[in-house]
Write a protein that holds these residues in place. Structure first.
Motif, PDB file in Angstrom:
ATOM      1  N   LYS A  23      43.925  39.290  32.994  1.00 34.99           N
ATOM      2  CA  LYS A  23      43.485  40.819  33.454  1.00 34.99           C
ATOM      3  C   LYS A  23      42.510  40.565  34.945  1.00 34.99           C
ATOM      4  O   LYS A  23      42.331  41.810  35.538  1.00 34.99           O
ATOM      5  N   SER A  24      42.202  39.221  35.341  1.00 34.40           N
ATOM      6  CA  SER A  24      41.395  39.341  36.367  1.00 34.40           C
ATOM      7  C   SER A  24      41.804  38.396  37.420  1.00 34.40           C
ATOM      8  O   SER A  24      40.994  37.404  37.612  1.00 34.40           O
ATOM      9  N   PRO A  25      43.104  38.395  38.063  1.00 30.20           N
ATOM     10  CA  PRO A  25      43.652  37.596  38.912  1.00 30.20           C
ATOM     11  C   PRO A  25      42.906  38.095  40.149  1.00 30.20           C
ATOM     12  O   PRO A  25      42.287  38.860  40.486  1.00 30.20           O
ATOM     13  N   SER A  26      43.124  36.967  41.309  1.00 30.83           N
ATOM     14  CA  SER A  26      42.292  37.265  42.774  1.00 30.83           C
ATOM     15  C   SER A  26      42.770  38.476  43.279  1.00 30.83           C
ATOM     16  O   SER A  26      41.737  39.161  43.712  1.00 30.83           O
ATOM     17  N   GLU A  27      43.878  39.009  43.170  1.00 25.62           N
ATOM     18  CA  GLU A  27      44.332  40.384  43.599  1.00 25.62           C
ATOM     19  C   GLU A  27      43.360  41.437  43.161  1.00 25.62           C
ATOM     20  O   GLU A  27      43.193  42.480  43.511  1.00 25.62           O
ATOM     21  N   ALA A  28      43.205  41.350  41.703  1.00 27.07           N
ATOM     22  CA  ALA A  28      42.512  42.389  40.953  1.00 27.07           C
ATOM     23  C   ALA A  28      40.903  42.181  41.369  1.00 27.07           C
ATOM     24  O   ALA A  28      40.273  43.484  41.541  1.00 27.07           O
ATOM     25  N   VAL A  29      40.460  41.143  41.376  1.00 27.55           N
ATOM     26  CA  VAL A  29      39.176  40.986  41.981  1.00 27.55           C
ATOM     27  C   VAL A  29      38.798  41.732  43.424  1.00 27.55           C
ATOM     28  O   VAL A  29      37.867  42.394  43.605  1.00 27.55           O
ATOM     29  N   ARG A  30      39.575  41.512  44.141  1.00 25.56           N
ATOM     30  CA  ARG A  30      39.629  42.113  45.497  1.00 25.56           C
ATOM     31  C   ARG A  30      39.637  43.441  45.565  1.00 25.56           C
ATOM     32  O   ARG A  30      39.181  44.257  46.392  1.00 25.56           O
ATOM     33  N   ARG A  31      40.609  44.090  44.780  1.00 22.25           N
ATOM     34  CA  ARG A  31      40.911  45.551  44.547  1.00 22.25           C
ATOM     35  C   ARG A  31      39.519  46.238  44.010  1.00 22.25           C
ATOM     36  O   ARG A  31      39.079  47.082  44.628  1.00 22.25           O
ATOM     37  N   TRP A  32      38.939  45.531  43.051  1.00 25.07           N
ATOM     38  CA  TRP A  32      37.715  46.073  42.428  1.00 25.07           C
ATOM     39  C   TRP A  32      36.572  46.050  43.208  1.00 25.07           C
ATOM     40  O   TRP A  32      35.822  46.915  43.169  1.00 25.07           O
ATOM     41  N   MET A  33      36.363  44.947  43.817  1.00 24.14           N
ATOM     42  CA  MET A  33      35.318  44.708  44.754  1.00 24.14           C
ATOM     43  C   MET A  33      35.340  45.829  45.981  1.00 24.14           C
ATOM     44  O   MET A  33      34.144  46.046  46.542  1.00 24.14           O
ATOM     45  N   GLU A  34      36.273  46.368  46.109  1.00 25.60           N
ATOM     46  CA  GLU A  34      36.254  47.329  47.458  1.00 25.60           C
ATOM     47  C   GLU A  34      36.372  48.773  46.443  1.00 25.60           C
ATOM     48  O   GLU A  34      36.003  49.822  47.502  1.00 25.60           O
ATOM     49  N   ALA A  35      36.584  48.968  45.347  1.00 28.79           N
ATOM     50  CA  ALA A  35      36.592  50.282  44.881  1.00 28.79           C
ATOM     51  C   ALA A  35      35.062  50.681  44.696  1.00 28.79           C
ATOM     52  O   ALA A  35      34.136  49.976  44.903  1.00 28.79           O
ATOM     53  N   ASP A  40      36.236  47.643  37.255  1.00 32.19           N
ATOM     54  CA  ASP A  40      37.506  48.599  36.481  1.00 32.19           C
ATOM     55  C   ASP A  40      36.917  48.844  35.227  1.00 32.19           C
ATOM     56  O   ASP A  40      36.805  48.443  34.220  1.00 32.19           O
ATOM     57  N   PRO A  41      36.825  50.307  35.321  1.00 31.89           N
ATOM     58  CA  PRO A  41      36.412  50.969  33.848  1.00 31.89           C
ATOM     59  C   PRO A  41      37.104  50.890  32.797  1.00 31.89           C
ATOM     60  O   PRO A  41      36.723  50.580  31.720  1.00 31.89           O
ATOM     61  N   ALA A  42      38.519  50.812  33.044  1.00 29.53           N
ATOM     62  CA  ALA A  42      39.346  50.668  32.100  1.00 29.53           C
ATOM     63  C   ALA A  42      39.376  49.195  31.337  1.00 29.53           C
ATOM     64  O   ALA A  42      39.423  49.004  30.099  1.00 29.53           O
ATOM     65  N   LEU A  43      39.278  48.018  32.268  1.00 27.11           N
ATOM     66  CA  LEU A  43      38.903  46.666  31.820  1.00 27.11           C
ATOM     67  C   LEU A  43      37.741  46.683  31.010  1.00 27.11           C
ATOM     68  O   LEU A  43      37.494  45.861  29.770  1.00 27.11           O
ATOM     69  N   TRP A  44      36.477  47.565  31.403  1.00 25.61           N
ATOM     70  CA  TRP A  44      35.200  47.377  30.779  1.00 25.61           C
ATOM     71  C   TRP A  44      35.288  47.782  29.475  1.00 25.61           C
ATOM     72  O   TRP A  44      34.763  47.435  28.355  1.00 25.61           O
ATOM     73  N   ARG A  45      36.265  49.115  29.073  1.00 29.98           N
ATOM     74  CA  ARG A  45      36.409  49.578  27.694  1.00 29.98           C
ATOM     75  C   ARG A  45      37.112  48.720  26.917  1.00 29.98           C
ATOM     76  O   ARG A  45      36.863  48.436  25.904  1.00 29.98           O
ATOM     77  N   GLY A  80      32.131  33.926  35.315  1.00 31.34           N
ATOM     78  CA  GLY A  80      31.699  33.072  36.371  1.00 31.34           C
ATOM     79  C   GLY A  80      33.103  32.214  36.987  1.00 31.34           C
ATOM     80  O   GLY A  80      33.146  32.382  38.270  1.00 31.34           O
ATOM     81  N   ARG A  81      33.636  31.703  36.253  1.00 31.78           N
ATOM     82  CA  ARG A  81      35.004  30.969  36.611  1.00 31.78           C
ATOM     83  C   ARG A  81      36.091  31.998  37.330  1.00 31.78           C
ATOM     84  O   ARG A  81      36.668  31.754  38.447  1.00 31.78           O
ATOM     85  N   ALA A  82      35.981  33.163  36.738  1.00 29.38           N
ATOM     86  CA  ALA A  82      36.878  34.225  37.074  1.00 29.38           C
ATOM     87  C   ALA A  82      36.717  35.321  38.347  1.00 29.38           C
ATOM     88  O   ALA A  82      37.282  35.918  38.817  1.00 29.38           O
ATOM     89  N   LEU A  83      35.351  34.886  38.588  1.00 28.71           N
ATOM     90  CA  LEU A  83      34.612  35.889  39.384  1.00 28.71           C
ATOM     91  C   LEU A  83      34.725  37.319  39.401  1.00 28.71           C
ATOM     92  O   LEU A  83      34.966  38.235  39.993  1.00 28.71           O
ATOM     93  N   LEU A  84      34.494  37.528  38.009  1.00 23.17           N
ATOM     94  CA  LEU A  84      34.870  38.905  37.493  1.00 23.17           C
ATOM     95  C   LEU A  84      34.010  39.983  38.147  1.00 23.17           C
ATOM     96  O   LEU A  84      32.502  39.869  37.805  1.00 23.17           O
ATOM     97  N   PRO A  85      34.222  41.083  39.013  1.00 20.58           N
ATOM     98  CA  PRO A  85      33.298  42.281  39.150  1.00 20.58           C
ATOM     99  C   PRO A  85      33.105  43.142  37.790  1.00 20.58           C
ATOM    100  O   PRO A  85      34.020  43.653  37.449  1.00 20.58           O
ATOM    101  N   SER A  86      31.840  43.068  37.692  1.00 25.90           N
ATOM    102  CA  SER A  86      31.590  43.890  36.066  1.00 25.90           C
ATOM    103  C   SER A  86      30.126  44.147  36.015  1.00 25.90           C
ATOM    104  O   SER A  86      29.215  43.193  36.339  1.00 25.90           O
ATOM    105  N   PRO A  87      29.728  45.230  35.174  1.00 25.45           N
ATOM    106  CA  PRO A  87      28.170  45.166  34.980  1.00 25.45           C
ATOM    107  C   PRO A  87      27.882  44.691  33.819  1.00 25.45           C
ATOM    108  O   PRO A  87      26.933  44.747  33.231  1.00 25.45           O
ATOM    109  N   PHE A  88      28.609  43.483  33.337  1.00 26.30           N
ATOM    110  CA  PHE A  88      28.495  42.936  32.185  1.00 26.30           C
ATOM    111  C   PHE A  88      27.207  42.092  32.302  1.00 26.30           C
ATOM    112  O   PHE A  88      26.298  42.324  31.335  1.00 26.30           O
TER     113      PHE A  88
END
Length: 375
Positions: A23-35, A40-45, A80-88
């Motif tokens: 769910k959190s590959p590099s391309e997704a991280v880059r997309r979310w950090m610019e959003a 990603d609210p869907a991933l949060w849910r 931290g390993r995945a560098l997940l952008p999240s309010p977690f």
């Protein structure tokens, strides 16, 4: 005390790693950090509804899983390993742990179920324009309001996800010393501003409060001292951040070693050169030492030991520097490509340098450690 994991804890790590890899590959991280949302609210849910991650360290009576600092550390290490952008981190590691430690049954009943369900994001606001994370340096004030209740005034800086959180737990000073005050996102007299931050994967905010209505959480410290639960919550946050830093450092080590195996120079892999071997060996030593310090601190926290302040200070001092060291060496081993925007190495370095200043720089943790052990 044990520094080994149970079969259930190892399964938690394995399942979460598979989830984040998918769910959190590099391309997704880059997309979310610019959003605009920063995640990603869907991933949060999905994290809440399918994995129950938001309630991992919260009591079962409030909808949580009944875990503790060890389980939370496992989750944050993988994030931290995945560098997940999240309010977690802000919601669970900061606000969730602070509420759980407060001993305030009314506050826990009011907000912890929402955090556990993933319907409420929250954060804790401590630092101010001075940049200090010491509770003794808090200048924001809380005063009793006419007719009951409290109002809070002051400015809070570097608040993780502070501009979007649904609940802010603000540390403010009363006549009896620092206390914790809950402020709803729609409270009057509050202005929230997103700050430009070094780390694009973790949002920081500025909170301006002017007579903002608030609800007191937990007891006061008395005699101009911070209540014990506030200091405990800050120590738990330091341990949680250390776990995240270990995950980031491990990712940098893995990436550097893998690249050293496949990058060929002078007709041989660069990993065969002694200079690269030394760098990788030093990174491994730093990462493993950081892991030991973090696992020890999490175990101490889980047992409710009085040793927590010492263990947290040690983990905070060492893990911050170890993560930054690993991120820098990762870039060095990658050479020119490591400096490009297209490569992820710079994202790990930015996360490491930003996290290094949260809750106090390594020097501040070392100074506290020296005071605690009587040096």
């Amino acid at each position: 005390m044990t520094l080994t994991f149970t079969e259930e804890q190892e399964e938690l790590r394995a399942s979460l790693r598979r989830f984040l890899t998918d769910k959190s590959p590099s391309e997704a991280v880059r997309r979310w950090m610019e959003a605009e949302e920063g995640h990603d609210p869907a991933l949060w849910r999905q994290m809440a509804e399918q994995l129950g991650l938001q309630g991992i360290a919260l009591p079962e009576e409030y909808g949580g899983a009944g875990g503790g600092p060890v389980e939370l550390g496992i989750v944050l290490e993988e994030m931290g390993r995945a560098l997940l952008p999240s309010p977690f981190f802000a919601t669970v590691a900061l606000a969730g742990q602070a509420l759980a430690a407060s001993g305030d049954d009314a506050a826990k009943s009011r907000w912890l179920p929402g955090i556990a369900a993933g319907s409420l994001t929250a954060t804790v606001a401590i630092a101010e324009e001075s940049g200090s994370w010491r509770l003794e340096d808090v200048a924001a004030t809380a005063t009793t309001a006419p007719g009951g209740g409290w109002t809070v005034s002051g400015t809070k800086m570097f608040v993780i996800d502070g501009h979007t959180a649904g609940l802010l737990l603000v540390v403010a000073r009363t006549g009896a010393g620092p206390g914790l005050f809950a402020v709803e996102s729609d409270a009057a007299g509050m202005t929230r501003t997103r700050l430009d931050a070094l780390d694009p994967t973790r949002r920081l905010g500025r909170i301006d409060l002017d007579g903002t209505p608030a609800v007191r959480v937990g007891p006061d410290g008395g005699a101009d001292a911070a209540p014990a639960f506030l200091r405990e919550a800050l120590d738990l946050a330091v341990v949680a951040l250390a776990a995240e830093q270990v995950g980031g450092a491990q990712a940098c080590l893995d990436t550097a070693v893998e690249y050293a195996k496949i990058r060929v120079q002078f007709d041989r892999p660069i990993g065969s050169f002694q200079a690269i071997k030394h760098k990788c060996a030093d990174m491994l030593l730093a990462v493993e030492a950081a892991r030991s310090a973090t696992y020890h601190a999490a175990s101490v926290a889980a047992e409710g030991s009085a040793e927590l302040p010492v263990a947290a200070a040690l983990a905070g001092a060492y893990c911050s520097e170890a993560c930054t060291h690993a991120a820098k060496e990762n870039i060095q081993i990658h050479g020119g490509i490591g400096y490009t925007w297209e490569h992820d190495a710079h994202l790990y370095l930015k996360r490491a340098k930003s996290s290094e200043q949260l809750f106090g720089a390594p020097a501040a943790h070392r100074a506290r450690l020296a005071d605690l052990v009587g040096i």
